[in-house]
Design a protein around this motif. Structure first.
Motif: not given
Length: 234
Positions: A85-94, A126-128, A153-162
């Protein structure tokens, strides 16, 4: 612009605890349609969600109707997430590993891999992106400011797709924080418990300095050795 065309409009949140509720409130305040699901009957959280402008729905509805889904669950439950169900979805891991709620799990504390990489490995297709995980929920609640505000304030993010990083960066900014790119998904380990940036409630320049110091930090040296790399010691 591709990232603008794919900008998040309906934001799903799996997890209606303290973090999920704070993120739902920030997102509705920023003009997003927010769908939130807890682990039980949506009716149980419906009054609280309605009060902040979000919709309480089932997890299945969150997955099928959202442009992006935030994971605000105990990390130990990541294998219960629906892969197809999550295939292809942008998933934000918090999510983060907490032994108190997740139990003692060697697989969740292995320095050879970030926990977001474990989530990505499970969610094939999915796109985590790792985000909204290193700042405490109370600071998220209190520190949100409009773009350009002094002391934001700032929040850092990490991911493989620009493109995905740019989409999540726009969300982070809309929620009230300056986005800082930490690097690829493997860099998410710099945002986990034990790293200097974990718990950080600082401005972008300070957060970048923390990330730059990671390779020479005690945690960074442990990670490098676990990964068979040469530690960057000062």
């Amino acid at each position: 612009m591709e990232s603008e065309a794919r900008r998040i409009r309906t934001l799903g949140i799996l997890g209606a605890g303290r973090l999920g509720t704070v993120l739902a409130r920030l997102a509705t305040s920023a003009g997003y349609r927010v769908l939130a699901a807890g682990s039980k009957d949506p009716a149980l959280i419906s009054p609280a969600m309605k009060a902040i402008g979000a919709e309480a729905v089932t997890a299945a509805t969150v997955v099928t109707e959202s442009d992006a889904v935030i994971l605000a669950l105990p990390l130990g439950r990541y294998r219960t997430l629906p892969v197809d169900e999550l295939r292809g979805t942008l998933v934000i891991d918090a999510m983060n590993y907490w032994w108190g709620s997740d139990g003692i799990r060697d697989d969740l504390s292995d320095a050879r891999t970030s926990t977001s990489e474990l989530v990505q490995e499970h969610l094939t297709g999915a796109r985590v992106v790792k985000a909204l995980s290193h700042m405490g929920y109370q600071d998220l609640e209190d520190e949100a400011r409009p773009s350009g505000s002094a002391g934001r304030k700032a929040i850092a993010i990490a991911g493989d797709d620009p493109v995905d990083l740019s989409i999540v960066a726009a969300l982070v900014s809309d929620l009230g924080f300056d986005p800082v790119i930490a690097g690829p998904l493997s860099s998410g380990i710099m945002l986990e418990p034990g790293a200097e940036a974990f718990g950080a409630d600082v401005e972008a320049a300070q957060l970048k300095e923390m990330l730059d110091r990671f390779p020479t930090s005690q945690r960074g040296i442990v990670v490098a050795r676990a990964r068979g790399e040469t530690p960057h010691q000062v």
